[in-house]
Design a protein around this motif. Sequence first.
Motif, PDB file in Angstrom:
ATOM      1  N   ALA A 312       0.845  -1.194   0.000  1.00 19.88           N
ATOM      2  CA  ALA A 312       0.000   0.000   0.000  1.00 19.88           C
ATOM      3  C   ALA A 312       0.875   1.236   0.000  1.00 19.88           C
ATOM      4  CB  ALA A 312      -0.917   0.014   1.223  1.00 19.88           C
ATOM      5  N   LEU A 313       0.357   2.302  -0.617  1.00 18.02           N
ATOM      6  CA  LEU A 313       1.057   3.582  -0.701  1.00 18.02           C
ATOM      7  C   LEU A 313       0.653   4.448   0.487  1.00 18.02           C
ATOM      8  CD1 LEU A 313       2.928   5.328  -2.552  1.00 18.02           C
ATOM      9  CD2 LEU A 313       0.832   6.204  -3.611  1.00 18.02           C
ATOM     10  N   ALA A 314       1.643   5.093   1.121  1.00 18.64           N
ATOM     11  CA  ALA A 314       1.366   5.944   2.284  1.00 18.64           C
ATOM     12  C   ALA A 314       2.138   7.252   2.146  1.00 18.64           C
ATOM     13  CB  ALA A 314       1.771   5.228   3.574  1.00 18.64           C
ATOM     14  N   PRO A 315       1.485   8.312   1.620  1.00 21.70           N
ATOM     15  CA  PRO A 315       2.167   9.614   1.511  1.00 21.70           C
ATOM     16  C   PRO A 315       2.594  10.122   2.881  1.00 21.70           C
ATOM     17  CG  PRO A 315       0.124   9.592   0.248  1.00 21.70           C
ATOM     18  CD  PRO A 315       0.126   8.352   1.076  1.00 21.70           C
ATOM     19  N   ARG A 316       3.786  10.692   2.969  1.00 23.25           N
ATOM     20  CA  ARG A 316       4.319  11.143   4.246  1.00 23.25           C
ATOM     21  C   ARG A 316       3.527  12.330   4.798  1.00 23.25           C
ATOM     22  NH1 ARG A 316       8.635   8.393   5.572  1.00 23.25           N
ATOM     23  NH2 ARG A 316       9.952   7.440   3.957  1.00 23.25           N
ATOM     24  N   ALA A 317       3.027  13.200   3.903  1.00 17.88           N
ATOM     25  CA  ALA A 317       2.278  14.366   4.366  1.00 17.88           C
ATOM     26  C   ALA A 317       0.808  14.059   4.593  1.00 17.88           C
ATOM     27  CB  ALA A 317       2.409  15.499   3.353  1.00 17.88           C
ATOM     28  N   GLY A 318       0.379  12.847   4.283  1.00 16.54           N
ATOM     29  CA  GLY A 318      -0.995  12.451   4.529  1.00 16.54           C
ATOM     30  C   GLY A 318      -2.018  13.032   3.590  1.00 16.54           C
ATOM     31  N   HIS A 319      -1.591  13.578   2.439  1.00 21.69           N
ATOM     32  CA  HIS A 319      -2.533  14.176   1.503  1.00 21.69           C
ATOM     33  C   HIS A 319      -3.174  13.111   0.615  1.00 21.69           C
ATOM     34  CE1 HIS A 319      -1.394  18.150   2.723  1.00 21.69           C
ATOM     35  NE2 HIS A 319      -0.131  17.944   2.415  1.00 21.69           N
ATOM     36  N   GLU A 320      -4.243  13.516  -0.070  1.00 16.06           N
ATOM     37  CA  GLU A 320      -4.974  12.599  -0.939  1.00 16.06           C
ATOM     38  C   GLU A 320      -4.103  12.182  -2.120  1.00 16.06           C
ATOM     39  OE1 GLU A 320      -9.225  12.410  -3.352  1.00 16.06           O
ATOM     40  OE2 GLU A 320      -8.307  14.337  -2.892  1.00 16.06           O
ATOM     41  N   VAL A 321      -4.255  10.925  -2.539  1.00 13.55           N
ATOM     42  CA  VAL A 321      -3.531  10.392  -3.682  1.00 13.55           C
ATOM     43  C   VAL A 321      -4.471  10.324  -4.873  1.00 13.55           C
ATOM     44  CG1 VAL A 321      -2.297   8.409  -4.630  1.00 13.55           C
ATOM     45  CG2 VAL A 321      -1.973   9.057  -2.237  1.00 13.55           C
ATOM     46  N   VAL A 322      -4.031  10.880  -6.022  1.00 15.52           N
ATOM     47  CA  VAL A 322      -4.817  10.820  -7.249  1.00 15.52           C
ATOM     48  C   VAL A 322      -3.896  10.407  -8.388  1.00 15.52           C
ATOM     49  CG1 VAL A 322      -6.451  12.582  -6.487  1.00 15.52           C
ATOM     50  CG2 VAL A 322      -4.422  13.253  -7.804  1.00 15.52           C
ATOM     51  N   VAL A 323      -4.506   9.890  -9.455  1.00 17.02           N
ATOM     52  CA  VAL A 323      -3.777   9.529 -10.670  1.00 17.02           C
ATOM     53  C   VAL A 323      -4.256  10.443 -11.788  1.00 17.02           C
ATOM     54  CG1 VAL A 323      -3.327   7.736 -12.386  1.00 17.02           C
ATOM     55  CG2 VAL A 323      -3.431   7.150  -9.956  1.00 17.02           C
ATOM     56  N   LEU A 324      -3.308  11.060 -12.478  1.00 16.02           N
ATOM     57  CA  LEU A 324      -3.615  11.910 -13.622  1.00 16.02           C
ATOM     58  C   LEU A 324      -3.246  11.139 -14.883  1.00 16.02           C
ATOM     59  CD1 LEU A 324      -4.544  14.871 -14.295  1.00 16.02           C
ATOM     60  CD2 LEU A 324      -2.107  15.410 -14.509  1.00 16.02           C
ATOM     61  N   ALA A 325      -4.251  10.809 -15.699  1.00 13.42           N
ATOM     62  CA  ALA A 325      -4.026   9.995 -16.889  1.00 13.42           C
ATOM     63  C   ALA A 325      -4.462  10.744 -18.137  1.00 13.42           C
ATOM     64  CB  ALA A 325      -4.798   8.680 -16.784  1.00 13.42           C
ATOM     65  N   ARG A 326      -4.028  10.263 -19.281  1.00 10.85           N
ATOM     66  CA  ARG A 326      -4.450  10.857 -20.544  1.00 10.85           C
ATOM     67  C   ARG A 326      -5.935  10.606 -20.764  1.00 10.85           C
ATOM     68  NH1 ARG A 326       0.495   8.402 -24.206  1.00 10.85           N
ATOM     69  NH2 ARG A 326       2.200   9.504 -23.162  1.00 10.85           N
ATOM     70  N   PRO A 327      -6.602  11.493 -21.503  1.00  9.45           N
ATOM     71  CA  PRO A 327      -8.039  11.293 -21.745  1.00  9.45           C
ATOM     72  C   PRO A 327      -8.320  10.047 -22.565  1.00  9.45           C
ATOM     73  CG  PRO A 327      -7.205  13.134 -23.028  1.00  9.45           C
ATOM     74  CD  PRO A 327      -6.124  12.756 -22.074  1.00  9.45           C
ATOM     75  N   VAL A 328      -7.408   9.694 -23.464  1.00  9.81           N
ATOM     76  CA  VAL A 328      -7.539   8.480 -24.273  1.00  9.81           C
ATOM     77  C   VAL A 328      -6.237   7.715 -24.147  1.00  9.81           C
ATOM     78  CG1 VAL A 328      -7.855   7.544 -26.579  1.00  9.81           C
ATOM     79  CG2 VAL A 328      -9.124   9.584 -25.889  1.00  9.81           C
ATOM     80  N   GLU A 329      -6.311   6.464 -23.718  1.00  3.74           N
ATOM     81  CA  GLU A 329      -5.101   5.664 -23.545  1.00  3.74           C
ATOM     82  C   GLU A 329      -5.081   4.542 -24.569  1.00  3.74           C
ATOM     83  OE1 GLU A 329      -3.256   5.708 -19.398  1.00  3.74           O
ATOM     84  OE2 GLU A 329      -5.357   5.231 -19.021  1.00  3.74           O
ATOM     85  N   ASP A 330      -3.973   4.424 -25.238  1.00  8.33           N
ATOM     86  CA  ASP A 330      -3.786   3.453 -26.306  1.00  8.33           C
ATOM     87  C   ASP A 330      -2.329   3.044 -26.285  1.00  8.33           C
ATOM     88  OD1 ASP A 330      -3.025   2.846 -29.332  1.00  8.33           O
ATOM     89  OD2 ASP A 330      -5.193   2.543 -29.158  1.00  8.33           O
TER      90      ASP A 330
END
Length: 406
Positions: A312-330
């Motif tokens: 599991a991922l645990a950010p040190r500052a305790g902030h929310e984790v998000v993933v930024l992805a391309r609008p279309v993935e190929d």
Amino acid sequence: MDSLITAAARALAAGDPLGALKRVALRDDAPALALRGIAMAQLGDLTRAKALLKRAARAFGAREALSRARCIVAEAEIALVSRDLRWPPNALRQARTTLEAHGDRVNAAYARCLEVRRLLLIGRLDEAEHEVSDLDSTLFPPALRTAHELVAAGIAIRRLQTKAARAALAQAERAARQAGIPALLAEVEAASLALKTPAARLIAHGSERLLVLEEVEALLASKAFVVDACRYAVRQGSTVVPLATRPVLFALARALGEAWPEDVPRDVLLARAFGARLVDESHRGRLRVEVGRLRRALRRIADITATRRGFALAPRAGHEVVVLARPVEDRHAAVLAFLADGESWSSSALALAMGTSQRSVQRALDSLAEAGKAQSFGHGRARRWMTPPVPGFTTTLLLPLPPPIE
């Protein structure tokens, strides 16, 4: 210069190529050939335009260096529009020097704008920004001021500076309206769409939504822990951990980011990172090694903890984790992103813009053609590739930049 040549030049400057052709279509002297070439370029016949400009440059001869330099600038613009990135940039630079030496500051400035547009196209933002900073657009005529502001907007968009981009586009629109050239207004409107259409997807807590460029800028400026699948990096605040050259580590980071705050089973991580279907002890050992490497890479901003099922991922500052992805993935999303501008590209130009080998690009193009996502025309060195733009997506804006040229 006779009256017909003067009238044709004024018609071209006003965006009336047909009016210019009416005056010089039957003439073969050097000035008429140059004006015919520019008129054909404005009408979209780039092949004929290029041939006419070459004839004009030869006809002017060495004694008329200023006129030859103007022909070279026009030819460079045609090469840029037709995505012929093999066209020698040194020729444009020498033409700009000639124009400056003869006091033609307007055309010299336009030549510099073309240089910057080429640098933007191949992702060399620092050089483009340095070049454009030397230009004072307040002294330019409206048409050239429009081109300058569009270049400034292009740099700001790729820097994720949407406020500066909006200001530059507003200036470009005012200058285009002052010039009264419909084609310039259409170009400004097309550039403005980049700020209004989705540039990325936000994945968090098992759901996703599309983001426009302004929202992407706000996200990256926030305190969120961002796994950036557009530029293959992990970010938190001003700390950026690039993973573009470490695809296994990035695959693990993305899997952990998409599952946060939950853990990810080991077999899922093995499938995501290594494509492993049948898991044995050697795979588990390799996973431990790669997780250890990722833990060291992210040690300043996050920890990776072992659980009963996996990690599991645990950010040190305790902030929310998000993933930024391309609008279309190929699989070949990078190639599709460049083709999505609606222009025709050669494989060599795509390789230069992407910073990869031409053979890799050719394999990707063949795969896209088989899937019906790209089409080609022409043969040999004249072969070009294109595809209709993906509706509603600005897919090229967040591509990783090619590595710097040593």
